[in-house]
Design a protein around this motif. Sequence first.
Motif, PDB file in Angstrom:
ATOM      1  N   TYR A  68      24.852  23.825 -10.989  1.00  0.00           N
ATOM      2  CA  TYR A  68      24.038  22.825 -10.309  1.00  0.00           C
ATOM      3  C   TYR A  68      24.915  21.879  -9.498  1.00  0.00           C
ATOM      4  O   TYR A  68      25.584  21.013 -10.045  1.00  0.00           O
ATOM      5  CB  TYR A  68      23.163  22.026 -11.266  1.00  0.00           C
ATOM      6  CG  TYR A  68      22.070  21.214 -10.573  1.00  0.00           C
ATOM      7  CD1 TYR A  68      21.269  21.795  -9.609  1.00  0.00           C
ATOM      8  CD2 TYR A  68      21.854  19.884 -10.891  1.00  0.00           C
ATOM      9  CE1 TYR A  68      20.267  21.076  -8.980  1.00  0.00           C
ATOM     10  CE2 TYR A  68      20.853  19.143 -10.270  1.00  0.00           C
ATOM     11  CZ  TYR A  68      20.059  19.746  -9.314  1.00  0.00           C
ATOM     12  OH  TYR A  68      19.081  19.025  -8.682  1.00  0.00           O
ATOM     13  N   GLY A  69      24.905  22.097  -8.186  1.00  0.00           N
ATOM     14  CA  GLY A  69      25.602  21.198  -7.281  1.00  0.00           C
ATOM     15  C   GLY A  69      26.735  21.809  -6.488  1.00  0.00           C
ATOM     16  O   GLY A  69      27.330  21.125  -5.646  1.00  0.00           O
ATOM     17  N   MET A  70      27.050  23.080  -6.692  1.00  0.00           N
ATOM     18  CA  MET A  70      28.176  23.667  -5.965  1.00  0.00           C
ATOM     19  C   MET A  70      27.749  24.596  -4.827  1.00  0.00           C
ATOM     20  O   MET A  70      28.602  25.162  -4.139  1.00  0.00           O
ATOM     21  CB  MET A  70      29.114  24.415  -6.927  1.00  0.00           C
ATOM     22  CG  MET A  70      28.564  25.680  -7.523  1.00  0.00           C
ATOM     23  SD  MET A  70      29.669  26.448  -8.780  1.00  0.00           S
ATOM     24  CE  MET A  70      31.166  26.718  -7.833  1.00  0.00           C
ATOM     25  N   HIS A  95      18.018  27.068 -16.930  1.00  0.00           N
ATOM     26  CA  HIS A  95      17.725  25.643 -16.760  1.00  0.00           C
ATOM     27  C   HIS A  95      16.960  25.424 -15.463  1.00  0.00           C
ATOM     28  O   HIS A  95      17.164  26.139 -14.477  1.00  0.00           O
ATOM     29  CB  HIS A  95      19.005  24.820 -16.770  1.00  0.00           C
ATOM     30  CG  HIS A  95      19.606  24.680 -18.141  1.00  0.00           C
ATOM     31  ND1 HIS A  95      20.765  24.001 -18.374  1.00  0.00           N
ATOM     32  CD2 HIS A  95      19.191  25.125 -19.359  1.00  0.00           C
ATOM     33  CE1 HIS A  95      21.050  24.030 -19.673  1.00  0.00           C
ATOM     34  NE2 HIS A  95      20.107  24.729 -20.287  1.00  0.00           N
ATOM     35  N   GLU A  96      16.119  24.414 -15.458  1.00  0.00           N
ATOM     36  CA  GLU A  96      15.185  24.234 -14.348  1.00  0.00           C
ATOM     37  C   GLU A  96      15.843  23.742 -13.066  1.00  0.00           C
ATOM     38  O   GLU A  96      15.531  24.184 -11.986  1.00  0.00           O
ATOM     39  CB  GLU A  96      14.063  23.270 -14.753  1.00  0.00           C
ATOM     40  CG  GLU A  96      13.040  23.899 -15.678  1.00  0.00           C
ATOM     41  CD  GLU A  96      12.399  25.150 -15.080  1.00  0.00           C
ATOM     42  OE1 GLU A  96      12.077  25.154 -13.879  1.00  0.00           O
ATOM     43  OE2 GLU A  96      12.240  26.124 -15.813  1.00  0.00           O
ATOM     44  N   PRO A 139      15.157  31.517  -9.806  1.00  0.00           N
ATOM     45  CA  PRO A 139      16.559  31.938  -9.790  1.00  0.00           C
ATOM     46  C   PRO A 139      16.779  33.043  -8.761  1.00  0.00           C
ATOM     47  O   PRO A 139      15.895  33.874  -8.527  1.00  0.00           O
ATOM     48  CB  PRO A 139      16.803  32.440 -11.209  1.00  0.00           C
ATOM     49  CG  PRO A 139      15.459  32.861 -11.693  1.00  0.00           C
ATOM     50  CD  PRO A 139      14.482  31.916 -11.051  1.00  0.00           C
ATOM     51  N   GLN A 140      17.963  33.038  -8.159  1.00  0.00           N
ATOM     52  CA  GLN A 140      18.297  34.041  -7.152  1.00  0.00           C
ATOM     53  C   GLN A 140      19.689  34.583  -7.408  1.00  0.00           C
ATOM     54  O   GLN A 140      20.611  33.833  -7.767  1.00  0.00           O
ATOM     55  CB  GLN A 140      18.237  33.443  -5.745  1.00  0.00           C
ATOM     56  CG  GLN A 140      16.843  33.041  -5.290  1.00  0.00           C
ATOM     57  CD  GLN A 140      16.874  32.375  -3.926  1.00  0.00           C
ATOM     58  OE1 GLN A 140      17.211  31.195  -3.817  1.00  0.00           O
ATOM     59  NE2 GLN A 140      16.524  33.124  -2.888  1.00  0.00           N
ATOM     60  N   TYR A 162      22.313  31.662  -8.668  1.00  0.00           N
ATOM     61  CA  TYR A 162      21.875  30.365  -8.151  1.00  0.00           C
ATOM     62  C   TYR A 162      20.538  29.968  -8.785  1.00  0.00           C
ATOM     63  O   TYR A 162      19.661  30.819  -8.973  1.00  0.00           O
ATOM     64  CB  TYR A 162      21.740  30.457  -6.623  1.00  0.00           C
ATOM     65  CG  TYR A 162      21.171  29.237  -5.964  1.00  0.00           C
ATOM     66  CD1 TYR A 162      21.868  28.034  -5.954  1.00  0.00           C
ATOM     67  CD2 TYR A 162      19.937  29.288  -5.325  1.00  0.00           C
ATOM     68  CE1 TYR A 162      21.336  26.907  -5.337  1.00  0.00           C
ATOM     69  CE2 TYR A 162      19.405  28.167  -4.705  1.00  0.00           C
ATOM     70  CZ  TYR A 162      20.114  26.976  -4.721  1.00  0.00           C
ATOM     71  OH  TYR A 162      19.590  25.856  -4.107  1.00  0.00           O
ATOM     72  N   GLU A 163      20.402  28.697  -9.119  1.00  0.00           N
ATOM     73  CA  GLU A 163      19.184  28.164  -9.757  1.00  0.00           C
ATOM     74  C   GLU A 163      18.852  28.917 -11.050  1.00  0.00           C
ATOM     75  O   GLU A 163      17.698  29.173 -11.365  1.00  0.00           O
ATOM     76  CB  GLU A 163      17.992  28.223  -8.792  1.00  0.00           C
ATOM     77  CG  GLU A 163      17.975  27.106  -7.776  1.00  0.00           C
ATOM     78  CD  GLU A 163      17.631  25.746  -8.378  1.00  0.00           C
ATOM     79  OE1 GLU A 163      16.868  25.708  -9.359  1.00  0.00           O
ATOM     80  OE2 GLU A 163      18.125  24.729  -7.866  1.00  0.00           O
TER      81      GLU A 163
END
Length: 219
Positions: free
Chosen positions: A113-115, A156-157, A163-164, A180-181
Amino acid sequence: MRKLICFLVVGFVSLATARAQYAYKIAKLKYNGGGDWYANKTSLPNLIKFANANLRMNIFPEEDIVEPGSPDIFNYPFVHMTGHGNVVFTDAEAQNLRRYLMSGGFLHVDDNYGMDKFIRREMKKVFPELNFIELPFNHPVYQQKYKFATGLPKVHEHDGKAPQGFGLIYQGRLVCFYSYECDLGNGWEDQSVYNDPEPVRQQALRMGANLLQYATTIN
């Protein structure tokens, strides 16, 4: 089938004799830029334990730490990268990482989350000619021992997005898988860290085992 025959042999020679009973080691990528590359401290040991128990993969129980510019990276068939923030590769690191991936190596990037914007920018240094593409659900990474008919599991949400799974394809070969996600690495952590439901953790571990199996047998 391209495999890491040459540099795995070199890796076997360079590993301590105490590790000789294991087939190989995997590593976590230590990068610059301020992002927390060290996140998810229990994730890879738990994934290794799961893969050894369920896929008989015979991986050394602890991960190594490797930098993108180090020649040691060629000792590992699978390198995992995670974090929440900034990532920076120097030109020399990008070139070394490119050689590693072209030679048969495999990089799993797990956005904790965040990169996202940083890893997309930095992987362009590694493969300027390639773009991340979303992999179809029938791709072999989703069809190893464990079948994922709808792609990555959601651990995680984050932003509530689906999600991908993205990939960089070099000469027809998947060299980098980007989750990702999803937050697979959080799902691999000890249950006490995030208190994720056990079925969620199991799905994350199964998908991680698929990635290991793909990287070391098909890729």
